[in-house]
Design an enzyme around this catalytic site. Structure first.
Site, mmCIF file in Angstrom:
data_model
loop_
_atom_site.group_PDB
_atom_site.id
_atom_site.type_symbol
_atom_site.label_atom_id
_atom_site.label_comp_id
_atom_site.label_asym_id
_atom_site.label_seq_id
_atom_site.Cartn_x
_atom_site.Cartn_y
_atom_site.Cartn_z
ATOM 1 N N GLY A 12 -2.897 -66.489 -23.454
ATOM 2 C CA GLY A 12 -3.493 -67.439 -22.523
ATOM 3 C C GLY A 12 -3.010 -67.316 -21.090
ATOM 4 O O GLY A 12 -3.052 -68.288 -20.334
ATOM 5 N N SER A 13 -2.608 -66.110 -20.692
ATOM 6 C CA SER A 13 -2.126 -65.992 -19.311
ATOM 7 C C SER A 13 -3.272 -66.146 -18.304
ATOM 8 O O SER A 13 -3.066 -66.707 -17.223
ATOM 9 C CB SER A 13 -1.381 -64.672 -19.093
ATOM 10 O OG SER A 13 -2.258 -63.570 -19.111
ATOM 11 N N HIS A 113 -13.095 -59.074 -18.831
ATOM 12 C CA HIS A 113 -12.956 -57.914 -19.701
ATOM 13 C C HIS A 113 -12.015 -56.913 -19.033
ATOM 14 O O HIS A 113 -12.158 -56.628 -17.840
ATOM 15 C CB HIS A 113 -14.333 -57.272 -19.949
ATOM 16 C CG HIS A 113 -14.254 -56.078 -20.845
ATOM 17 N ND1 HIS A 113 -14.066 -56.191 -22.207
ATOM 18 C CD2 HIS A 113 -14.280 -54.752 -20.571
ATOM 19 C CE1 HIS A 113 -13.999 -54.973 -22.723
ATOM 20 N NE2 HIS A 113 -14.131 -54.090 -21.763
ATOM 21 N N GLN A 177 -3.922 -58.244 -12.007
ATOM 22 C CA GLN A 177 -5.155 -58.334 -11.222
ATOM 23 C C GLN A 177 -6.142 -59.330 -11.833
ATOM 24 O O GLN A 177 -6.860 -60.034 -11.121
ATOM 25 C CB GLN A 177 -5.813 -56.961 -11.098
ATOM 26 C CG GLN A 177 -4.975 -55.964 -10.324
ATOM 27 C CD GLN A 177 -4.656 -56.452 -8.923
ATOM 28 O OE1 GLN A 177 -5.550 -56.843 -8.177
ATOM 29 N NE2 GLN A 177 -3.378 -56.450 -8.580
HETATM 30 C C1 GAR Z 1 -6.796 -59.982 -21.174
HETATM 31 O O1 GAR Z 1 -6.418 -58.695 -20.741
HETATM 32 C C2 GAR Z 1 -8.311 -60.058 -21.275
HETATM 33 O O2 GAR Z 1 -8.990 -59.337 -20.286
HETATM 34 C C3 GAR Z 1 -8.527 -59.426 -22.636
HETATM 35 O O3 GAR Z 1 -7.486 -59.929 -23.438
HETATM 36 C C4 GAR Z 1 -6.358 -60.221 -22.626
HETATM 37 C C5 GAR Z 1 -5.966 -61.656 -22.863
HETATM 38 O O4 GAR Z 1 -4.775 -61.981 -22.199
HETATM 39 N N1 GAR Z 1 -9.833 -59.766 -23.148
HETATM 40 C C6 GAR Z 1 -10.516 -59.001 -23.978
HETATM 41 O O5 GAR Z 1 -10.104 -57.935 -24.397
HETATM 42 C C7 GAR Z 1 -11.867 -59.548 -24.378
HETATM 43 N N2 GAR Z 1 -12.530 -58.674 -25.291
HETATM 44 P P1 GAR Z 1 -4.405 -63.517 -21.964
HETATM 45 O O6 GAR Z 1 -4.551 -64.234 -23.289
HETATM 46 O O7 GAR Z 1 -2.954 -63.463 -21.535
HETATM 47 O O8 GAR Z 1 -5.315 -64.064 -20.910
#
Ligand code: GAR
Length: 193
Positions: A12-13, A113, A177
């Site tokens: 969830g960052s 994405h 980013q």
């Molecule tokens: C992020 O890099 C996002 O772009 C990716 O998962 C990560 C989640 O990080 N999303 C996908 O791959 C969607 N198919 P987070 O939970 O720390 O935001």
């Protein structure tokens, strides 16, 4: 009011970056908008605990507790629609959504994405960028349409792929980013009315 609901599956960052941007950017005063709830398909998602600490409403709709995608998406829609959202933001939400779900939120559903779309839709984007020999990678904020990782691009960011990069190192560089472009895309949409 323009309630915003964020969907997560993991750390969830990006969600945290959005919540903090809403606060520091005074989205409530400027746009009448604010993050009101976080919904996860995984009960153990680390981002849920953070959201709770922030005083946000949270909900879990566990895909493993539903017989099929239609049942899961119906439960997910009910959890989301309880908040009457103006925007629904997918932030590391790792489930493919049914066309019915996407249609229901048409025009108010965004995703981030971790690639420079249209390159590398789907999973393992960083590994594929390295294996392909790309000199640059990045991330894309886009509107969600029925076709996976398609829909109008709202923001993109580019980072270099460095010699000896691992998927993890590249992912971390891209993620910094992501935390900038997702809030920027949302703020721009809100400002546009
Ligand atoms: C992020 O890099 C996002 O772009 C990716 O998962 C990560 C989640 O990080 N999303 C996908 O791959 C969607 N198919 P987070 O939970 O720390 O935001």
């Amino acid at each position: 009011a323009r309630p915003i609901v964020i969907l997560i599956s993991g750390s969830g960052s990006n969600m945290a970056a959005l919540v903090e941007a809403a606060r520091h950017g005074r989205w409530a005063a400027r746009f009448g908008a604010g993050v009101v709830a976080v919904v996860s398909n995984r009960p153990g998602a680390a981002g849920l605990a953070w959201a709770r600490e922030q005083g946000l409403a949270t909900a879990v709709v566990d895909h493993q507790q539903h017989a099929d995608r239609e049942a899961f998406d119906a439960a997910l829609m009910a959890a989301i629609d309880a908040h009457r959202p103006a925007l629904v933001l997918l932030a590391g939400f790792m489930r493919i959504l049914t066309p019915g779900f996407v249609r229901h939120y048409e025009g108010r559903l965004l995703n981030i994405h971790p690639s420079l779309l249209p390159a590398f839709p789907g999973l393992k984007t960083h590994q594929r960028a390295i294996e392909t020999g790309c000199r640059f990678a990045g991330a894309t904020v886009h509107r969600v349409t029925a076709e996976l990782d398609h829909g109008e691009y709202l923001e993109q960011a580019v980072v270099p792929v460095l010699p000896g990069d691992t998927p993890e190192a590249l992912a971390a560089r891209v993620l910094t980013q992501e935390h900038l472009i997702y809030p920027r895309a949302v703020e721009r949409l809100l400002a546009a009315g």
